[in-house]
Design a protein around this motif. Structure first.
Motif, short mmCIF file in Angstrom:
data_model
loop_
_atom_site.label_atom_id
_atom_site.label_comp_id
_atom_site.label_asym_id
_atom_site.label_seq_id
_atom_site.Cartn_x
_atom_site.Cartn_y
_atom_site.Cartn_z
N SER A 196 -26.05 4.56 1.22
CA SER A 196 -27.28 3.97 1.21
C SER A 196 -27.70 3.70 2.67
O SER A 196 -26.98 3.19 3.47
CB SER A 196 -27.62 3.07 0.02
OG SER A 196 -27.07 1.76 0.61
N ILE A 244 -34.51 14.17 5.35
CA ILE A 244 -35.77 14.23 4.61
C ILE A 244 -36.92 14.22 5.68
O ILE A 244 -36.87 13.22 6.44
CB ILE A 244 -35.83 13.17 3.47
CG1 ILE A 244 -34.77 13.21 2.60
CG2 ILE A 244 -37.37 13.10 2.62
CD1 ILE A 244 -34.66 12.31 1.48
N GLN A 291 -36.04 18.99 2.76
CA GLN A 291 -34.98 18.23 3.09
C GLN A 291 -34.09 19.38 3.78
O GLN A 291 -34.38 20.51 3.46
CB GLN A 291 -34.32 18.33 1.53
CG GLN A 291 -34.89 17.02 0.92
CD GLN A 291 -34.21 16.04 -0.13
OE1 GLN A 291 -32.86 16.26 -0.35
NE2 GLN A 291 -34.64 15.54 -0.95
N THR A 315 -26.29 15.51 -1.91
CA THR A 315 -27.71 15.46 -2.38
C THR A 315 -28.24 14.07 -1.78
O THR A 315 -27.46 13.10 -1.58
CB THR A 315 -28.05 15.51 -3.84
OG1 THR A 315 -27.03 14.12 -4.39
CG2 THR A 315 -27.40 16.56 -4.65
N HIS A 316 -29.48 14.27 -1.66
CA HIS A 316 -30.31 13.33 -0.79
C HIS A 316 -31.29 12.73 -1.51
O HIS A 316 -32.21 13.51 -1.91
CB HIS A 316 -30.74 13.83 0.26
CG HIS A 316 -30.80 12.95 1.62
ND1 HIS A 316 -31.65 13.42 2.85
CD2 HIS A 316 -30.29 11.74 1.85
CE1 HIS A 316 -31.15 12.32 3.73
NE2 HIS A 316 -30.85 11.27 3.28
N THR A 317 -31.57 11.55 -1.81
CA THR A 317 -32.81 10.92 -2.77
C THR A 317 -33.32 9.64 -1.75
O THR A 317 -32.77 8.88 -1.04
CB THR A 317 -32.28 10.17 -3.83
OG1 THR A 317 -31.46 11.40 -4.64
CG2 THR A 317 -33.27 10.18 -4.91
N TYR A 367 -36.16 6.46 -2.02
CA TYR A 367 -37.06 5.61 -2.65
C TYR A 367 -37.76 5.07 -1.79
O TYR A 367 -37.28 4.36 -0.79
CB TYR A 367 -35.92 4.60 -3.56
CG TYR A 367 -35.30 5.46 -4.75
CD1 TYR A 367 -34.09 6.02 -4.40
CD2 TYR A 367 -35.97 5.84 -6.01
CE1 TYR A 367 -33.33 6.63 -5.62
CE2 TYR A 367 -35.12 6.43 -6.95
CZ TYR A 367 -33.87 6.97 -6.88
OH TYR A 367 -33.23 7.82 -7.81
N ILE A 369 -32.70 5.46 1.36
CA ILE A 369 -32.23 6.86 1.14
C ILE A 369 -30.81 6.70 0.52
O ILE A 369 -30.05 5.92 1.25
CB ILE A 369 -32.40 7.83 2.18
CG1 ILE A 369 -31.45 7.19 3.34
CG2 ILE A 369 -33.73 7.85 2.52
CD1 ILE A 369 -31.53 8.22 4.67
N TYR A 370 -30.45 7.63 -0.45
CA TYR A 370 -29.08 7.63 -0.92
C TYR A 370 -28.73 8.86 -0.66
O TYR A 370 -29.24 9.97 -0.87
CB TYR A 370 -29.09 7.42 -2.33
CG TYR A 370 -29.37 5.86 -2.72
CD1 TYR A 370 -30.80 5.75 -3.00
CD2 TYR A 370 -28.89 4.88 -2.71
CE1 TYR A 370 -31.21 4.32 -3.46
CE2 TYR A 370 -29.01 3.75 -3.13
CZ TYR A 370 -30.24 3.41 -3.42
OH TYR A 370 -30.64 2.16 -3.71
N GLU A 430 -25.67 11.11 -1.66
CA GLU A 430 -24.53 11.24 -2.76
C GLU A 430 -23.50 12.54 -2.30
O GLU A 430 -24.35 13.73 -2.30
CB GLU A 430 -25.09 11.53 -4.18
CG GLU A 430 -23.91 11.58 -5.21
CD GLU A 430 -24.36 11.61 -6.75
OE1 GLU A 430 -25.76 11.89 -7.00
OE2 GLU A 430 -23.69 11.39 -7.63
#
Length: 118
Positions: free
Chosen positions: A21, A51, A58, A69-71, A73, A81-82, A84
């Motif tokens: 993170s 991102i 992305q 993967t990239h998330t 919030y 950003i996370y 995974e």
């Protein structure tokens, strides 16, 4: 001032998973993209994932496509950003830096070390 703080590094077995993170705080300078750059010992930096905040686009390095993967919030002025990471390989080892691109250059976090080893 923009401040990036990473966490989540550690030892992972080959084939295992890990989540990193990065929390971005501070509103200046404005940044338009945020992501991860890793560096393995003796190797140059490699852009892993990114991102674009304007359109949400992305980017993933070919070496991690289908595994990472990239998330993103957003919570008020902070963004987290996370990253995974799954099916990890020895080649995924390295220091992972969170980086944000601004009109005044790239800002870096302090990095978090990921070691893939049995």
């Amino acid at each position: 001032q923009l401040h990036l703080v990473e966490s989540g590094g550690g030892l992972v077995q080959p084939g295992g998973s890990r989540i990193l993170s990065c929390t971005a705080s501070g509103s200046y300078p404005v940044y338009y993209a945020i992501g991860w750059i890793r560096q393995a010992p003796g190797k140059g930096p490699e852009g892993v994932a990114c991102i674009h905040l304007g359109n949400g686009a992305q980017y993933f390095a070919d070496s991690v496509k289908g595994r990472f993967t990239h998330t993103l919030y957003t919570n008020g002025a902070k963004k987290t950003i996370y990253l995974e990471m799954k099916s990890m390989e020895h080649e995924d080892s390295g220091t992972y830096y969170c980086a944000a691109d601004t009109n005044y250059g790239r800002r870096w976090g302090q990095g978090t070390l990921v070691t893939v080893s049995s």
